[in-house]
Design a protein around this motif. Sequence first.
Motif, PDB file in Angstrom:
ATOM      1  N   SER A   1      55.397  39.510  35.277  1.00 58.39           N
ATOM      2  CA  SER A   1      54.283  38.679  34.802  1.00 58.39           C
ATOM      3  C   SER A   1      53.573  38.074  36.000  1.00 58.39           C
ATOM      4  O   SER A   1      54.070  38.128  37.122  1.00 58.39           O
ATOM      5  N   GLY A   2      52.401  37.524  35.755  1.00 52.13           N
ATOM      6  CA  GLY A   2      51.624  36.947  36.848  1.00 52.13           C
ATOM      7  C   GLY A   2      50.573  37.928  37.329  1.00 52.13           C
ATOM      8  O   GLY A   2      49.968  38.639  36.541  1.00 52.13           O
ATOM      9  N   SER A   3      50.392  38.008  38.623  1.00 57.32           N
ATOM     10  CA  SER A   3      49.376  38.887  39.219  1.00 57.32           C
ATOM     11  C   SER A   3      49.934  40.300  39.336  1.00 57.32           C
ATOM     12  O   SER A   3      50.247  40.785  40.428  1.00 57.32           O
ATOM     13  N   ILE A   4      50.029  40.980  38.216  1.00 57.59           N
ATOM     14  CA  ILE A   4      50.760  42.241  38.176  1.00 57.59           C
ATOM     15  C   ILE A   4      49.877  43.461  38.253  1.00 57.59           C
ATOM     16  O   ILE A   4      50.366  44.573  38.312  1.00 57.59           O
ATOM     17  N   PHE A   5      48.572  43.277  38.296  1.00 59.01           N
ATOM     18  CA  PHE A   5      47.671  44.424  38.230  1.00 59.01           C
ATOM     19  C   PHE A   5      47.838  45.347  39.422  1.00 59.01           C
ATOM     20  O   PHE A   5      47.525  46.517  39.363  1.00 59.01           O
TER      21      PHE A   5
ATOM     22  N   ARG B   1      53.610  53.748  39.256  1.00 63.96           N
ATOM     23  CA  ARG B   1      52.869  53.560  38.012  1.00 63.96           C
ATOM     24  C   ARG B   1      52.608  54.902  37.332  1.00 63.96           C
ATOM     25  O   ARG B   1      52.548  54.980  36.109  1.00 63.96           O
ATOM     26  N   ARG B   2      52.519  55.954  38.139  1.00 63.74           N
ATOM     27  CA  ARG B   2      52.283  57.288  37.577  1.00 63.74           C
ATOM     28  C   ARG B   2      53.568  57.974  37.125  1.00 63.74           C
ATOM     29  O   ARG B   2      53.522  59.059  36.555  1.00 63.74           O
ATOM     30  N   GLY B   3      54.724  57.366  37.455  1.00 64.52           N
ATOM     31  CA  GLY B   3      55.972  57.928  36.979  1.00 64.52           C
ATOM     32  C   GLY B   3      56.783  58.683  38.016  1.00 64.52           C
ATOM     33  O   GLY B   3      57.810  59.284  37.686  1.00 64.52           O
ATOM     34  N   THR B   4      56.340  58.673  39.257  1.00 64.79           N
ATOM     35  CA  THR B   4      57.124  59.312  40.312  1.00 64.79           C
ATOM     36  C   THR B   4      58.366  58.481  40.595  1.00 64.79           C
ATOM     37  O   THR B   4      58.274  57.280  40.827  1.00 64.79           O
ATOM     38  N   THR B   5      59.518  59.139  40.576  1.00 68.04           N
ATOM     39  CA  THR B   5      60.781  58.421  40.727  1.00 68.04           C
ATOM     40  C   THR B   5      61.489  58.775  42.031  1.00 68.04           C
ATOM     41  O   THR B   5      61.277  59.848  42.601  1.00 68.04           O
ATOM     42  N   ASN B   6      62.351  57.872  42.433  1.00 64.80           N
ATOM     43  CA  ASN B   6      63.166  58.065  43.632  1.00 64.80           C
ATOM     44  C   ASN B   6      64.514  57.410  43.362  1.00 64.80           C
ATOM     45  O   ASN B   6      64.574  56.296  42.821  1.00 64.80           O
TER      46      ASN B   6
ATOM     47  N   ASN C   1      54.254  50.793  31.265  1.00 61.90           N
ATOM     48  CA  ASN C   1      53.135  50.104  31.908  1.00 61.90           C
ATOM     49  C   ASN C   1      52.436  49.137  30.969  1.00 61.90           C
ATOM     50  O   ASN C   1      51.919  48.112  31.401  1.00 61.90           O
ATOM     51  N   ALA C   2      52.431  49.458  29.686  1.00 58.73           N
ATOM     52  CA  ALA C   2      51.779  48.574  28.714  1.00 58.73           C
ATOM     53  C   ALA C   2      52.512  47.236  28.615  1.00 58.73           C
ATOM     54  O   ALA C   2      51.893  46.201  28.352  1.00 58.73           O
ATOM     55  N   LYS C   3      53.815  47.262  28.833  1.00 59.52           N
ATOM     56  CA  LYS C   3      54.620  46.043  28.750  1.00 59.52           C
ATOM     57  C   LYS C   3      54.963  45.486  30.119  1.00 59.52           C
ATOM     58  O   LYS C   3      55.651  44.457  30.204  1.00 59.52           O
TER      59      LYS C   3
ATOM     60  N   ILE D   1      53.017  46.592  45.852  1.00 62.34           N
ATOM     61  CA  ILE D   1      51.765  47.316  45.649  1.00 62.34           C
ATOM     62  C   ILE D   1      51.831  48.726  46.208  1.00 62.34           C
ATOM     63  O   ILE D   1      51.020  49.579  45.839  1.00 62.34           O
ATOM     64  N   SER D   2      52.795  48.990  47.083  1.00 58.15           N
ATOM     65  CA  SER D   2      52.870  50.306  47.697  1.00 58.15           C
ATOM     66  C   SER D   2      54.318  50.632  48.033  1.00 58.15           C
ATOM     67  O   SER D   2      55.174  49.741  48.032  1.00 58.15           O
ATOM     68  N   VAL D   3      54.575  51.885  48.338  1.00 59.51           N
ATOM     69  CA  VAL D   3      55.925  52.294  48.713  1.00 59.51           C
ATOM     70  C   VAL D   3      56.382  51.603  50.002  1.00 59.51           C
ATOM     71  O   VAL D   3      57.493  51.078  50.058  1.00 59.51           O
TER      72      VAL D   3
END
Length: 120
Positions: free
Chosen positions: A25-29, A53-58, A73-75, A99-101
């Motif tokens: 929650s918060g500034s999550i965009f 966000r696109r679903g790439t996993t590690n 992502n909706a939740k 925000i990034s890897v």
Amino acid sequence: QVQLVESGGGLVQAGGSLRLSCAASGSIFSLNVMGWYRQAPGKQRELVASISRRGTTNYADSVKGRFTISRDNAKDTVYLQMNSLKPEDTAVYYCAAAISVPSFNRSPYWGQGTQLTVSS
């Protein structure tokens, strides 16, 4: 600011399953990468799994084939399904987001942690 709230930890027997959840929650965009780290007593914090966000996993090698990370992502929620648990999976599990890897690997936002204990 970003807040991450984990839930789902607990005590489970070896071979069992458990699912962790983490709601952001918060500034999550801007949170492209979410995932989980863990820290066992006397050990350094280590990456368990991450998902973009696109679903790439590690995944860490130690959990491949046993743990599955997913994201709604909706939740703004990330999950960690843990199967075939071993005593060595015992640790505090921390939700993390960035925000990034590179940010995820260096300095993500952290949740408060949830304890998982696997008994033999």
